[in-house]
Design a protein around this motif. Structure first.
Motif, short mmCIF file in Angstrom:
data_model
loop_
_atom_site.label_atom_id
_atom_site.label_comp_id
_atom_site.label_asym_id
_atom_site.label_seq_id
_atom_site.Cartn_x
_atom_site.Cartn_y
_atom_site.Cartn_z
N ILE A 34 0.84 -1.20 0.00
CA ILE A 34 0.00 0.00 0.00
C ILE A 34 0.88 1.25 0.00
O ILE A 34 2.09 1.17 0.22
N LYS A 35 0.26 2.38 -0.24
CA LYS A 35 0.96 3.66 -0.20
C LYS A 35 0.60 4.37 1.09
O LYS A 35 -0.58 4.53 1.40
N ASN A 36 1.60 4.79 1.86
CA ASN A 36 1.30 5.47 3.12
C ASN A 36 1.02 6.95 2.89
O ASN A 36 1.01 7.43 1.75
N SER A 37 0.82 7.68 3.97
CA SER A 37 0.44 9.10 3.87
C SER A 37 1.55 9.95 3.26
O SER A 37 1.29 11.05 2.76
N ASP A 38 2.78 9.45 3.29
CA ASP A 38 3.91 10.18 2.70
C ASP A 38 4.15 9.79 1.24
O ASP A 38 5.12 10.25 0.63
N GLY A 39 3.28 8.92 0.71
CA GLY A 39 3.43 8.49 -0.68
C GLY A 39 4.44 7.39 -0.87
O GLY A 39 4.77 7.02 -2.00
N GLU A 40 4.94 6.80 0.24
CA GLU A 40 5.93 5.74 0.14
C GLU A 40 5.26 4.37 0.04
O GLU A 40 4.16 4.17 0.54
N PHE A 41 5.94 3.44 -0.60
CA PHE A 41 5.43 2.09 -0.78
C PHE A 41 5.70 1.28 0.48
O PHE A 41 6.84 1.17 0.93
N VAL A 42 4.64 0.70 1.06
CA VAL A 42 4.77 -0.16 2.25
C VAL A 42 4.48 -1.59 1.80
O VAL A 42 3.35 -1.93 1.46
N GLN A 43 5.50 -2.41 1.79
CA GLN A 43 5.37 -3.77 1.28
C GLN A 43 4.60 -4.67 2.24
O GLN A 43 4.84 -4.66 3.44
#
Length: 225
Positions: free
Chosen positions: A103-112
Motif C-alpha cells: 500500500i501507499k502510506n500518507s507520505d506516498g511511500e510504498f509499504v510492502q
C-alpha cells in the motif's frame, strides 16, 4: 572472479542488489581474499557467509554432504509413491508473485505487504493507524528503482596539489508505488484507531483485500485484466 559472479547473478535474471545472502562452500571458501572480493561485489546489506569472516561457521568442506544428509533425513520417512507425487509439476512449479504488493502510506511511500517471489496461496496482514475517520486504502504493485547515494571521499591533506579520491556511489534497491491494483474505502474507522489490512492470494491467483477496524469490515477482490 568478479565478472564470473556477476554473470551468474545475471543469468538468474537478478542483480547483485537482489541477493540477501551468499554462502561459500568448498575448500576455497577459506581464502580470505576470495571472501573479501565477493563482499566488494555485493552491497553492504548482503551477508557473505565464509569461515574467514566468521570463525564459528561450519566447515565449508562438509556443507554439501550435510545438505544432502538433511535432505535425505527429510524424505526417508516417505514411501516411493509419496515421493513421486511430491515431484509432480503442480507441486514443484509453485506459482509466485512476480512483483511485491503493498500500500501507499500518507507520505506516498510504498509499504510492502507481500514480497516478490512469494509463493501463493498466501495471506499477510499489516496494521495501520487511521489518519481520519474515513480512509482510502490503495493497493499497488511495487515498482523497482535503484537509489544512488554519492559519498564524498575524505580529504586527508590540506595541500592543494594532493590527489582526491573518487567519491563512492552506494546503490540501494528501493520500491515505489507502481501499478494501482485496487482501492478500498473504510468509512467510520475513527481517527487514531487501528486498521487491520489483510491481503490474500488464493490458490487460483485471485487477489483479495480486507480492511477491519473494530466492527467495520470492508472486503474487495481485484479483478484480473
Amino acid at each position: 572472479m568478479a565478472a564470473f559472479v556477476e554473470s551468474v547473478v545475471t543469468k538468474a535474471g537478478l542483480e547483485t542488489l537482489d541477493i540477501d545472502e551468499v554462502l561459500l562452500v568448498g575448500g576455497s571458501s577459506n581464502i580470505p581474499k576470495l571472501a573479501s572480493n565477493i563482499q566488494f561485489i555485493f552491497p553492504e546489506s548482503t551477508v557473505v557467509q565464509a569461515p574467514s569472516l566468521d570463525s564459528k561457521l561450519d566447515n565449508p568442506n562438509e556443507l554439501t554432504s550435510k545438505g544432502a544428509a538433511l535432505q535425505a533425513s527429510m524424505i526417508e520417512s516417505f514411501d516411493a509413491e509419496e515421493i513421486a507425487e511430491s515431484l509432480q509439476p503442480v507441486v514443484v512449479n509453485t506459482f509466485h508473485v512476480v512483483k511485491p504488493i503493498g500500500i501507499k502510506n500518507s507520505d506516498g511511500e510504498f509499504v510492502q505487504i507481500i514480497s516478490r517471489e512469494t509463493a501463493y496461496p498466501i495471506r499477510k496482514t499489516i496494521t495501520l493507524e487511521a489518519s481520519a475517520d474515513n480512509i482510502l486504502i490503495e493497493l499497488y504493485e511495487g515498482k523497482r528503482t535503484i537509489k544512488e547515494t554519492v559519498i564524498e571521499a575524505e580529504k586527508y591533506s590540506d595541500d592543494e596539489d594532493s590527489e582526491e579520491e573518487e567519491p563512492e556511489i552506494v546503490k540501494e534497491l528501493k520500491y515505489i508505488p507502481g501499478e494501482l491494483l485496487g482501492q478500498l474505502a473504510v468509512r467510520g474507522a475513527g481517527k487514531g484507531n487501528k486498521v487491520e489490512v489483510i491481503v490474500n492470494i488464493t490458490r487460483d491467483g485471485k487477489l483479495q483485500i480486507t480492511a477491519r477496524s473494530g466492527a467495520v469490515v470492508v472486503k474487495g477482490e481485484v479483478q484480473s485484466a
